[in-house]
Design a protein around this motif. Structure first.
Motif, short mmCIF file in Angstrom:
data_model
loop_
_atom_site.label_atom_id
_atom_site.label_comp_id
_atom_site.label_asym_id
_atom_site.label_seq_id
_atom_site.Cartn_x
_atom_site.Cartn_y
_atom_site.Cartn_z
N HIS A 164 -7.53 26.02 2.91
CA HIS A 164 -8.39 25.50 1.85
C HIS A 164 -9.72 25.05 2.44
O HIS A 164 -10.79 25.32 1.88
CB HIS A 164 -7.72 24.32 1.15
N GLY A 165 -9.65 24.37 3.57
CA GLY A 165 -10.86 23.89 4.25
C GLY A 165 -11.77 25.06 4.62
O GLY A 165 -12.98 25.01 4.43
N LEU A 166 -11.12 26.13 5.09
CA LEU A 166 -11.87 27.32 5.47
C LEU A 166 -12.60 27.90 4.26
O LEU A 166 -13.76 28.33 4.35
CB LEU A 166 -10.89 28.36 6.04
N GLY A 167 -11.90 27.87 3.11
CA GLY A 167 -12.51 28.39 1.88
C GLY A 167 -13.75 27.58 1.51
O GLY A 167 -14.80 28.15 1.18
N VAL A 168 -13.62 26.25 1.59
CA VAL A 168 -14.76 25.38 1.25
C VAL A 168 -15.90 25.63 2.22
O VAL A 168 -17.07 25.76 1.83
CB VAL A 168 -14.32 23.90 1.26
N LEU A 169 -15.55 25.72 3.50
CA LEU A 169 -16.56 25.99 4.52
C LEU A 169 -17.27 27.31 4.22
O LEU A 169 -18.50 27.41 4.31
CB LEU A 169 -15.90 26.04 5.90
N GLY A 170 -16.47 28.33 3.82
CA GLY A 170 -17.05 29.63 3.50
C GLY A 170 -18.05 29.52 2.37
O GLY A 170 -19.15 30.08 2.43
N LEU A 171 -17.69 28.73 1.34
CA LEU A 171 -18.56 28.55 0.19
C LEU A 171 -19.88 27.90 0.62
O LEU A 171 -20.97 28.36 0.26
CB LEU A 171 -17.85 27.67 -0.84
N LEU A 172 -19.76 26.84 1.44
CA LEU A 172 -20.97 26.14 1.90
C LEU A 172 -21.83 27.06 2.74
O LEU A 172 -23.06 27.13 2.58
CB LEU A 172 -20.57 24.90 2.70
N LEU A 173 -21.18 27.80 3.64
CA LEU A 173 -21.93 28.71 4.49
C LEU A 173 -22.63 29.78 3.67
O LEU A 173 -23.77 30.16 3.95
CB LEU A 173 -20.98 29.39 5.49
N LEU A 174 -21.94 30.26 2.63
CA LEU A 174 -22.52 31.31 1.80
C LEU A 174 -23.77 30.79 1.09
O LEU A 174 -24.79 31.48 1.01
CB LEU A 174 -21.50 31.80 0.77
N LEU A 175 -23.68 29.53 0.63
CA LEU A 175 -24.86 28.92 0.00
C LEU A 175 -26.00 28.82 1.01
O LEU A 175 -27.13 29.24 0.74
CB LEU A 175 -24.51 27.53 -0.52
N THR A 176 -25.69 28.29 2.21
CA THR A 176 -26.71 28.14 3.25
C THR A 176 -27.35 29.47 3.58
O THR A 176 -28.58 29.62 3.57
CB THR A 176 -26.06 27.57 4.53
N GLY A 177 -26.48 30.46 3.88
CA GLY A 177 -26.98 31.77 4.30
C GLY A 177 -27.83 32.41 3.22
O GLY A 177 -28.87 33.00 3.50
N SER A 178 -27.40 32.26 1.96
CA SER A 178 -28.13 32.91 0.88
C SER A 178 -29.48 32.24 0.67
O SER A 178 -30.49 32.92 0.47
CB SER A 178 -27.31 32.86 -0.41
N VAL A 179 -29.50 30.91 0.70
CA VAL A 179 -30.77 30.20 0.54
C VAL A 179 -31.72 30.58 1.68
O VAL A 179 -32.90 30.89 1.47
CB VAL A 179 -30.54 28.68 0.47
N MET A 180 -31.18 30.61 2.89
CA MET A 180 -32.00 31.04 4.04
C MET A 180 -32.52 32.45 3.83
O MET A 180 -33.70 32.75 4.08
CB MET A 180 -31.17 31.00 5.32
N GLY A 181 -31.63 33.33 3.36
CA GLY A 181 -32.02 34.72 3.18
C GLY A 181 -33.09 34.87 2.10
O GLY A 181 -33.97 35.71 2.20
N LEU A 182 -32.99 34.03 1.05
CA LEU A 182 -33.93 34.16 -0.05
C LEU A 182 -35.28 33.52 0.25
O LEU A 182 -36.30 33.92 -0.30
CB LEU A 182 -33.33 33.52 -1.32
N THR A 183 -35.28 32.49 1.10
CA THR A 183 -36.54 31.77 1.31
C THR A 183 -37.07 31.89 2.74
O THR A 183 -38.21 32.29 2.97
CB THR A 183 -36.34 30.28 0.98
N TRP A 184 -36.21 31.58 3.70
CA TRP A 184 -36.67 31.42 5.07
C TRP A 184 -36.89 32.75 5.78
O TRP A 184 -37.84 32.92 6.54
CB TRP A 184 -35.63 30.55 5.82
N ALA A 185 -36.00 33.73 5.48
CA ALA A 185 -36.09 35.00 6.20
C ALA A 185 -37.38 35.73 5.82
O ALA A 185 -37.78 35.72 4.66
CB ALA A 185 -34.88 35.86 5.86
N PRO A 186 -38.02 36.38 6.81
CA PRO A 186 -39.24 37.13 6.50
C PRO A 186 -38.90 38.44 5.80
O PRO A 186 -37.83 39.00 6.03
CB PRO A 186 -39.83 37.40 7.89
#
Lengths: 232, 45, 234, 270
Positions: C13-35
Motif C-alpha cells: 500500500h505504501g508503495l502505491g501511495v509513493l507511486g502516486l506521489l512520484l507520478l504527480l512530481t514527475g508529471s508536474v516536472m515534465g509539464l513545467t520544468w523540463a525543456p
C-alpha cells in the motif's frame, strides 16, 4: 521403447487416423475450400475490376482467404475427438500426449496444404496474375512454410477452444494475432514471387518463416501435454 | 509549422494525454478497490 | 485451503501511495520544468507518460510470462492469481500507451495511427492478451482455467519479439530510440521518476488484482460435508 | 478444516511409506488394486463425492450401486485418473493415478457409457488403432498379417466379425458397446472399471458380457462394476458398495443387494 520412438509411433497412428477420417469426410474439405473461394470472390469484387488494382491486391487476398479457411479446418479437427469423447478414450490408453499433438499437427498441416492446391490457382485466375508453373510452385512452397507455423499453435488452441462455449469466436481471436508475423512474411513473399524480387529479400522472409515454424512447433509440443490433462 | 522544423503548440494533445493517463489509472485503481471489497464481502463459510 | 481474506501488505500500500506521489512530481516536472525538445517542441512532454507506460507494460507482460511458467510448473493458486493480475495490469498500461502514442503521433507525424513497429506490436499484444482474458472467462474449472491461460500467455509472449522483428522489416517510421546520453538531463529525470512511479503503482495494482482473484477462488471453497455414516473398510 | 489437515498429513506419510516400500524389493506385500482414503471431489461449490474410503485387493470384484446422481460415475472417473480428487489420497497399485499416469493407466481400463468411437472409422480400424496405441512393444515388430489376424480374432470375440469393414456410424448402440468392450481385451489391464456394462445390450449381448467378465475374474483381474442391472451384476461380484448423494452408505456382500435394500439404505441416510 524410448520416449522419442513412442511419440513418433503415436504421432504416425494419429495422423493416419485423422487423414483417413478426413478422406471419408471429403465433403468437409470441399466445403472449407468452397468457403475460401467465396472469400476470394468477395475480395476480387471488392478490389476490382481494374486489373492493376487486382494484381496489387492478389497476395494479400490470397493470404486472407487461406487464413480464413484454415481457421475453419482447424476448429473442426478436435470436434472429431469430442464427438464421442474419443479423446478421453485416448487418455485412458494412455497415449503419449506429445504424440497426439504431433499427429494432429501433421494431419492439419497436410490439410492446409491441400487447401492451397485449390485456392492458389483460383487466385491466379480471379486476380488476373501472370503465373507459370514455377511461380505456382513457389507460392505453394511458401504457404507450406506458413502452414506449419499456423498448424502448430492452431492445433493447440483448437484443442483448448473445442472444449469451450463460443469456440468459433475464440479460436480466431487467439490465433490471428499470433499469426501476424507469418501473415506479413507471407504477404511480402507472395508479393515478391508475383511481381519480382529485385532486392533479393525473399531469402530473409524465408528465414523468418522457418524461425517462426521452429519456435512454435517446439513450444506447442512442449505445452500441449499440460492442456490435455482433463483430470482437473 | 515554421521553417525551423520545430512543432509549435500542441498543448491540447499534451493535456489530453495527461488527463487520459490519470483517468485510466485512477479508474482502474477504483475498480480494483471496489472489486476487492466485493471479493471480500461474502466471506467463505 | 486457505480461507483467510487476502489483501496487499502495508508495504505494498505504501508503495502505491509513493507511486502516486512520484507520478504527480514527475508529471508536474515534465509539464513545467523540463525543456521542450528541439524538434518536437512542447508536444514532446507527452513522452513523460507515454514512454514510462510502454516500459512498464513490457515489464509487466514479462512478469505475466514468468508467472505463467511458474503456474504451469507448480499449479499453485498464487502463481495463477499473479499471472491474471499481470495480464490485466499489462492490458491497462498497453491501452494507455496506445492512446498516448496516438496523441503523440497526431501532432508530430500528422496522423493518428501509423503501422510502425511499436504501435503495431502493442496493438497486437493488446488484442492477444485480451483474448486470453476472454478465454479465462469461459472456463469454469479453476485448475483448467489456470493451466490453459498460462499456456496461452506463454505462447503469446513468445510472439511479441517475433512481431516486433517482423514489422520492423515490413516498414519503419518511428524515430530511433533515444538513449539518456543524447537527451538533456531535464528530460531524463522526469521520465525516470514517472517510470518508477508507474512501476510502483503497477505493483500495487498487481497485488490488489491477485488478492481479488485469490479471494474469489477462496469463496468457491466449500468444506467437505460431514460424514453421514461411519463405515468400516471393505 | 482440522480433519482435512490431519488427512493431508496422513497421506504425506503414506506416500513416503510407499516410496521406501518400492525402493526395497524385499517388501513383497502385493499393493491393493485400489486404496482410497478420505477421497472427495468437488465441482464448483458442490461435493459430488465425500469421505470415500475404499480398499480393494487385487482379484476382487466389487459392485457399485446407487441411484442416478449418487456419484458412481464420478467415482469411476476418479479411479481411472480422468478426474483428480479434490481432497484425500487415492492410490492404484500403490501409485497416484494423476501423478504417474504411465505407471497406472496401462494397468486399467474404463468401459464408459461413452463408447469413444470415431463415426467414420470401421470396426477393424478401431481395433488396429487401439492395438497400435496400446504400445505393446511387440506390436510394431509383428508382421502386418499377424496383426490383421489378431484384430479379426478380437472382433470375433464380440461377434462383430461380419461388420469389420463397416464404419461405426452404422452401428447400433449395442454394437458400439460391444466394440468398446473390446478394449478390455487389447490392453489386457489388471483393473477393469465398467460403467453400466449391460445398458444398450440385448440378452445375448448381456450374456456375452457376463461370461466375459466371469472369465476376466477367473484370470485374477480386479473388476469394479457400476450397474443398475442388479441381477446380472450381483452374479459377477462378490462385494458391493452402495452410494447415496456422494457418500458410501452401505457395504456388504453383492448377493444381499436387492432393490429393497437399496431403498432402505439410501432412505435411512437421507
Amino acid at each position: 521403447m524410448n520416449i522419442v520412438r513412442r511419440v513418433a509411433a503415436t504421432a504416425i497412428l494419429i495422423a493416419q487416423k485423422d487423414l483417413r477420417l478426413e478422406w471419408r469426410n471429403r465433403a468437409r474439405l470441399f466445403s472449407v475450400a468452397l468457403f475460401g473461394l467465396v472469400v476470394l470472390l468477395l475480395l476480387s469484387l471488392a478490389f476490382g475490376p481494374n486489373s492493376d488494382d487486382l494484381q496489387r491486391a492478389a497476395p494479400g487476398s490470397l493470404v486472407v482467404a487461406l487464413l480464413f479457411s484454415s481457421i475453419l479446418s482447424l476448429s473442426e479437427s478436435f470436434r472429431l475427438e469430442r464427438e464421442d469423447s474419443a479423446l478421453e478414450g485416448l487418455a485412458l490408453v494412455p497415449i503419449e500426449p506429445m504424440g497426439l499433438f504431433y499427429g494432429k499437427f501433421l494431419a492439419n498441416t497436410l490439410f492446409l496444404l491441400l487447401l492451397a492446391g485449390i485456392l492458389i490457382p483460383v487466385t491466379v485466375v480471379l486476380f488476373v496474375v501472370e503465373a507459370d508453373a514455377r511461380v505456382l510452385l513457389q507460392l505453394t512452397g511458401f504457404w507450406a512454410l506458413a502452414a506449419v507455423g499456423l498448424a502448430a499453435p492452431g492445433t493447440l488452441y483448437a484443442a483448448m477452444t473445442s472444449r469451450l462455449r463460443s469456440q468459433d469466436v475464440l479460436l480466431p481471436l487467439l490465433l490471428f494475432p499470433l499469426e501476424v508475423p507469418a501473415l506479413i512474411a507471407l504477404v511480402k513473399s507472395f508479393g515478391f514471387i508475383l511481381t519480382g524480387d529485385p532486392m533479393e529479400q525473399l531469402v530473409s522472409w524465408t528465414k523468418l518463416l522457418i524461425a517462426f515454424d521452429l519456435i512454435y512447433v517446439a513450444l506447442c509440443g512442449v505445452l500441449f501435454p499440460f492442456i490435455l490433462d482433463e483430470g482437473s | 509549422m515554421r521553417p525551423t522544423g520545430v512543432i509549435v503548440g500542441g498543448w491540447e494533445y499534451i493535456i489530453a494525454a495527461y488527463i487520459i493517463t490519470s483517468v485510466v489509472l485512477i479508474g482502474y485503481a477504483t475498480s480494483l478497490i471496489l472489486r476487492w471489497r466485493s471479493s471480500r464481502g461474502n466471506p467463505p463459510r | 485451503m486457505n480461507n483467510s481474506i487476502s489483501g496487499p501488505s502495508k508495504f505494498t500500500h505504501g508503495l502505491g501511495v509513493l507511486g502516486l506521489l512520484l507520478l504527480l512530481t514527475g508529471s508536474v516536472m515534465g509539464l513545467t520544468w523540463a525543456p521542450p525538445e528541439q524538434h518536437m517542441g512542447e508536444v514532446s512532454r507527452i513522452v513523460f507518460v507515454h514512454v514510462p507506460s510502454a516500459w512498464n507494460c513490457l515489464l509487466i507482460f514479462t512478469f505475466a510470462c514468468g508467472f505463467a511458467v511458474w503456474s504451469l510448473w507448480s499449479g499453485s493458486r498464487k502463481a495463477d492469481s499473479y499471472m491474471v493480475a499481470s495480464i490485466e495490469v499489462g492490458i491497462v498500461l498497453n491501452g494507455l500507451l496506445l492512446v498516448t502514442g496516438m496523441l503523440f503521433a497526431r501532432p508530430t507525424w500528422g496522423i493518428w495511427w501509423d503501422w510502425d513497429v511499436r504501435m503495431t506490436t502493442s496493438l497486437i499484444s493488446l488484442i492477444f492478451f485480451g483474448g486470453v482474458l476472454a478465454m479465462r472467462a469461459l472456463i469454469d474449472d479453476p485448475k483448467q482455467r489456470a493451466t490453459w491461460s498460462a499456456v496461452a500467455a506463454v505462447i503469446g509472449y513468445v510472439d511479441v519479439p517475433l512481431i516486433y522483428f517482423c514489422v520492423r522489416w515490413w516498414r519503419s517510421l518511428h524515430q530511433v530510440q533515444s538513449t539518456p546520453d543524447t537527451m538533456s538531463p531535464g528530460i531524463v529525470l522526469p521520465m525516470r521518476i514517472n517510470a518508477f512511479a508507474i512501476l510502483f503503482l503497477a505493483i500495487w495494482f498487481l497485488s490488489m488484482r491477485a488478492s481479488i482473484e485469490r479471494n474469489r477462488l477462496a469463496a468457491q471453497d466449500v468444506d467437505q460435508p460431514d460424514r453421514l455414516l461411519e463405515g468400516g473398510t471393505l | 478444516m482440522a480433519s482435512y489437515d490431519q488427512r493431508h498429513g496422513s497421506c504425506e506419510m503414506h506416500s513416503t511409506d510407499s516410496i521406501t516400500a518400492s525402493g526395497e524389493p524385499a517388501c513383497t506385500q502385493p499393493a491393493n488394486a485400489v486404496t482410497a482414503r478420505g477421497v472427495g471431489r468437488r465441482f464448483g461449490r458442490t461435493w459430488a463425492l465425500a469421505h470415500i474410503d475404499i480398499e480393494i485387493k487385487q482379484g476382487e470384484s466389487v459392485l457399485l450401486v446407487g441411484h442416478n446422481g449418487s456419484g458412481k460415475t464420478t467415482l469411476l472417473r476418479l479411479l481411472c485418473g480422468l478426474l483428480r480428487p479434490s481432497t484425500g489420497d487415492l492410490r492404484l497399485f500403490g501409485s497416484a493415478p494423476q501423478q504417474q499416469p504411465f505407471e497406472v493407466r496401462p494397468r486399467l481400463t474404463l468401459v464408459s457409457h461413452r463408447t469413444y468411437l470415431y463415426e467414420q472409422l470401421t470396426a477393424l480400424e478401431h481395433v488396429r488403432l487401439w492395438m497400435g496405441l496400446a504400445m505393446d512393444s511387440t506390436y510394431h515388430s509383428t508382421p502386418a498379417e499377424a496383426q490383421e489376424r489378431r484384430a479379426k480374432e478380437l472382433l470375433e470375440t464380440v461377434g462383430l466379425e461380419q461388420r469389420a469393414a463397416d464404419p461405426a456410424v452404422q452401428f447400433s448402440a449395442g454394437m458400439r458397446k460391444r466394440l468398446s468392450l473390446l478394449r478390455t481385451q487389447i490392453e489386457d489391464p489388471d483393473l477393469i472399471l465398467l460403467d453400466e456394462p449391460f445398458s444398450a445390450l440385448d440378452p445375448a449381448g448381456q450374456d456375452m458380457v457376463t461370461d466375459w467378465l466371469a472369465q476376466l475374474r477367473a484370470r485374477g483381474k480386479t473388476l469394479i462394476v457400476a450397474s443398475h442391472a442388479l441381477e446380472q451384476a450381483s452374479k459377477l461380484c462378490a462385494k458391493a458398495i452402495v452410494l447415496h448423494t456422494g457418500q458410501i452408505v452401505w457395504r456388504g456382500a453383492a448377493a444381499d443387494v436387492t432393490a429393497g435394500l437399496l431403498t432402505h439404505a439410501t432412505k435411512s441416510n437421507s
